[in-house]
Design a protein around this motif. Structure first.
Motif, PDB file in Angstrom:
ATOM      1  N   LYS A   1       0.943  -1.122   0.158  1.00  0.00           N
ATOM      2  CA  LYS A   1      -0.181  -0.270  -0.270  1.00  0.00           C
ATOM      3  C   LYS A   1       1.376   1.006  -0.076  1.00  0.00           C
ATOM      4  N   ILE A   2       2.076   1.193   0.532  1.00  0.00           N
ATOM      5  CA  ILE A   2       3.007   2.075   1.365  1.00  0.00           C
ATOM      6  C   ILE A   2       3.595   2.323  -0.296  1.00  0.00           C
ATOM      7  N   LEU A   3       3.922   1.818  -1.397  1.00  0.00           N
ATOM      8  CA  LEU A   3       5.094   1.421  -2.705  1.00  0.00           C
ATOM      9  C   LEU A   3       4.159   1.849  -3.408  1.00  0.00           C
ATOM     10  N   LYS A   4       2.576   1.641  -3.333  1.00  0.00           N
ATOM     11  CA  LYS A   4       1.644   2.143  -4.377  1.00  0.00           C
ATOM     12  C   LYS A   4       1.610   3.471  -4.662  1.00  0.00           C
ATOM     13  N   TYR A   5       1.509   4.122  -3.558  1.00  0.00           N
ATOM     14  CA  TYR A   5       2.077   5.718  -3.830  1.00  0.00           C
ATOM     15  C   TYR A   5       2.906   6.276  -4.628  1.00  0.00           C
ATOM     16  N   LEU A   6       3.896   5.446  -4.461  1.00  0.00           N
ATOM     17  CA  LEU A   6       5.481   6.407  -5.087  1.00  0.00           C
ATOM     18  C   LEU A   6       4.990   6.679  -7.031  1.00  0.00           C
ATOM     19  N   PRO A   7       5.460   6.696  -8.106  1.00  0.00           N
ATOM     20  CA  PRO A   7       5.824   6.690  -8.978  1.00  0.00           C
ATOM     21  C   PRO A   7       5.837   5.670  -9.790  1.00  0.00           C
ATOM     22  N   TYR A   8       5.948   4.412 -10.788  1.00  0.00           N
ATOM     23  CA  TYR A   8       6.537   3.915 -11.560  1.00  0.00           C
ATOM     24  C   TYR A   8       8.160   3.566 -12.022  1.00  0.00           C
ATOM     25  N   SER A   9       8.571   5.241 -12.205  1.00  0.00           N
ATOM     26  CA  SER A   9       9.636   5.503 -12.628  1.00  0.00           C
ATOM     27  C   SER A   9      10.516   4.752 -11.272  1.00  0.00           C
ATOM     28  N   GLU A  10      10.065   5.642  -9.702  1.00  0.00           N
ATOM     29  CA  GLU A  10      10.677   5.358  -8.447  1.00  0.00           C
ATOM     30  C   GLU A  10      10.372   3.756  -7.979  1.00  0.00           C
TER      31      GLU A  10
ATOM     32  N   GLY B   1       6.833  -6.792  -9.237  1.00  0.00           N
ATOM     33  CA  GLY B   1       5.273  -7.664  -8.427  1.00  0.00           C
ATOM     34  C   GLY B   1       4.189  -5.756  -8.980  1.00  0.00           C
ATOM     35  N   ILE B   2       4.375  -4.962  -8.215  1.00  0.00           N
ATOM     36  CA  ILE B   2       3.829  -4.074  -8.774  1.00  0.00           C
ATOM     37  C   ILE B   2       4.114  -3.386  -9.915  1.00  0.00           C
ATOM     38  N   LEU B   3       5.304  -3.489  -9.955  1.00  0.00           N
ATOM     39  CA  LEU B   3       5.494  -3.079 -11.177  1.00  0.00           C
ATOM     40  C   LEU B   3       4.483  -4.336 -12.597  1.00  0.00           C
TER      41      LEU B   3
ATOM     42  N   GLY C   1       9.602   1.832 -15.404  1.00  0.00           N
ATOM     43  CA  GLY C   1       8.682   2.108 -15.153  1.00  0.00           C
ATOM     44  C   GLY C   1       8.051   4.160 -15.320  1.00  0.00           C
ATOM     45  N   LYS C   2       8.806   4.000 -16.548  1.00  0.00           N
ATOM     46  CA  LYS C   2       8.478   5.586 -16.784  1.00  0.00           C
ATOM     47  C   LYS C   2       7.473   5.844 -17.816  1.00  0.00           C
ATOM     48  N   LEU C   3       7.592   5.224 -18.670  1.00  0.00           N
ATOM     49  CA  LEU C   3       6.866   3.947 -19.151  1.00  0.00           C
ATOM     50  C   LEU C   3       5.721   3.865 -19.348  1.00  0.00           C
ATOM     51  N   LEU C   4       5.684   3.175 -18.003  1.00  0.00           N
ATOM     52  CA  LEU C   4       4.127   3.267 -17.845  1.00  0.00           C
ATOM     53  C   LEU C   4       3.487   4.698 -17.097  1.00  0.00           C
ATOM     54  N   ASP C   5       4.349   4.884 -16.482  1.00  0.00           N
ATOM     55  CA  ASP C   5       3.978   6.541 -16.121  1.00  0.00           C
ATOM     56  C   ASP C   5       3.032   7.027 -17.122  1.00  0.00           C
TER      57      ASP C   5
END
Length: 368
Positions: free
Chosen positions: A18-27, A44-46, A115-119
């Motif tokens: 839950k905490i990690l989901k608040y960060l952008p995918y690039s981070e 797993g989140i990515l 991750g930046k592409l996902l953002d």
């Protein structure tokens, strides 16, 4: 006393995600290098967010397509046509990413690291959801195109050959060779040639062992195939028997229904016959009662008649007996008289005879 402070990894797994989901995918793709635990959580989140892209975009494409007209000529004039074009081009980009990354992600060799592409993709999706009218799709999808092409090139040039080398790592470990290759390390030509010379005899032994094991496995596979064929034959025979049993059951059910219908019809007939029998019994009982009463009356009459006849017969017999006695007496008298007549004159004899005849006629009249 100092208060105990919980670290991030001491928290429950759900709270960590839950905490990690608040960060952008690039981070998330950048902080994967912290530890194995962090790499596992972030990858797993990515991967989940990458797998959710395709159904999410397809659903959005369906919803917009339902609002568009069916004719192709009218679609180009519709204000939602630009939005539909952007979503279709975005879907094609995701299909290209799927072709390059899905095999490695499915085998667990890597995660969807750009991750930046996902953002950027999620920013475009939110923009399409919020705004009704979109500008030219080339201007919106310029960053997505550039980043996706760069990610595909990087994966094919740098990651894919290293992943092919990592597939040989379990083989070298099973042969007892200490391998010092990492996932993203680039080995030199000298180390590779020395390793080839060291592994040549062991690879040959391993090759022969694999051949023998392959032969055994083939024999086992053949045995299993034969058993599977036998089981399939048994299943086919059982299915045929089941079909026959079903047909028999249908035939039996039909016959049972027919018999039940006949039984109902016979029960109706039986009720009718019982009703008719009861009526005939009542009539027969009435007839017996009348017959017995008539018979008693006739018997009593016959008895009366017989008694009357007997009385008449007795009277007649008594009369006959009295008449016979009288005749005898008369005959005796006549004999005496004849004897007397002999001694009488002729005139007297004629008078007596006339008197005698007169008496006889009177008697006959009386009898009649």
């Amino acid at each position: 006393m100092a208060e105990s402070v919980l670290s991030f990894f001491e928290l429950p797994l759900l709270t960590q995600e839950k905490i990690l989901k608040y960060l952008p995918y690039s981070e998330l793709s950048r902080i994967r290098i912290v530890s194995k635990r962090m790499h596992h959580l972030c990858s797993g989140i990515l991967n989940r967010s990458y797998y959710l892209l395709e159904p999410f975009i397809q659903e959005l494409q369906r919803s917009i397509k339902s609002k568009l007209p069916r004719r192709e000529s009218e679609r180009h004039k519709h204000p939602l046509s630009y939005k539909f074009d952007t979503i279709s081009s975005l879907d094609s980009r995701i299909q290209w990413l799927k072709l390059t990354f899905n095999s490695a992600i499915g085998n667990g060799l890597c995660c969807f690291y750009p991750g930046k592409l996902l953002d950027e993709i999620y920013i475009v999706i939110r923009h399409l959801q919020l705004q009704q009218i979109c500008p030219n799709p080339r201007s919106i999808l310029q960053e997505v195109r550039d980043m996706s092409s760069m990610a595909i090139e990087h994966f094919r040039e740098h990651i894919e050959p290293k992943l092919q080398q990592t597939k040989l790592m379990p083989l070298t470990n099973s042969l007892g060779v200490n391998s010092s290759f990492s996932l993203f390390s680039t080995p030199t030509s000298t180390s590779v040639s020395s390793l080839r010379h060291q592994l040549a005899p062991q690879l040959r032994k391993h090759h022969t062992m694999l051949k023998s094991s392959n032969a055994l496995l083939r024999e086992q596979i053949n045995v299993l195939r034969k058993s599977v064929q036998q089981q399939n034959m048994l299943i086919c025979s059982k299915n045929y028997q089941l079909g026959l049993c079903r047909r028999l059951l249908q035939y039996r059910t039909r016959s049972v229904l027919k018999q039940s219908y006949r039984i109902k019809r016979l029960e109706k007939n039986l009720v009718q016959t019982n009703h008719i029998l009861n009526e005939t019994r009542q009539k027969f009982d009435q007839f017996l009662v009348l017959y017995n009463s008539n018979r008693d009356n006739s018997n009593s009459r016959e008895d009366n008649d017989t008694t009357a006849n007997n009385n008449d017969n007795n009277d007649n017999e008594q009369e006959k007996n009295s008449i016979t006695l009288k005749h005898k007496n008369d005959d005796d008298d006549n004999d005496d008289k004849t004897d007397e007549i002999i001694y009488c004159s002729t005139d007297e004899q004629e008078e007596r005879r006339n008197c005698f005849t007169m008496t006889k006629n009177n008697r006959k009249r009386q009898k009649l």
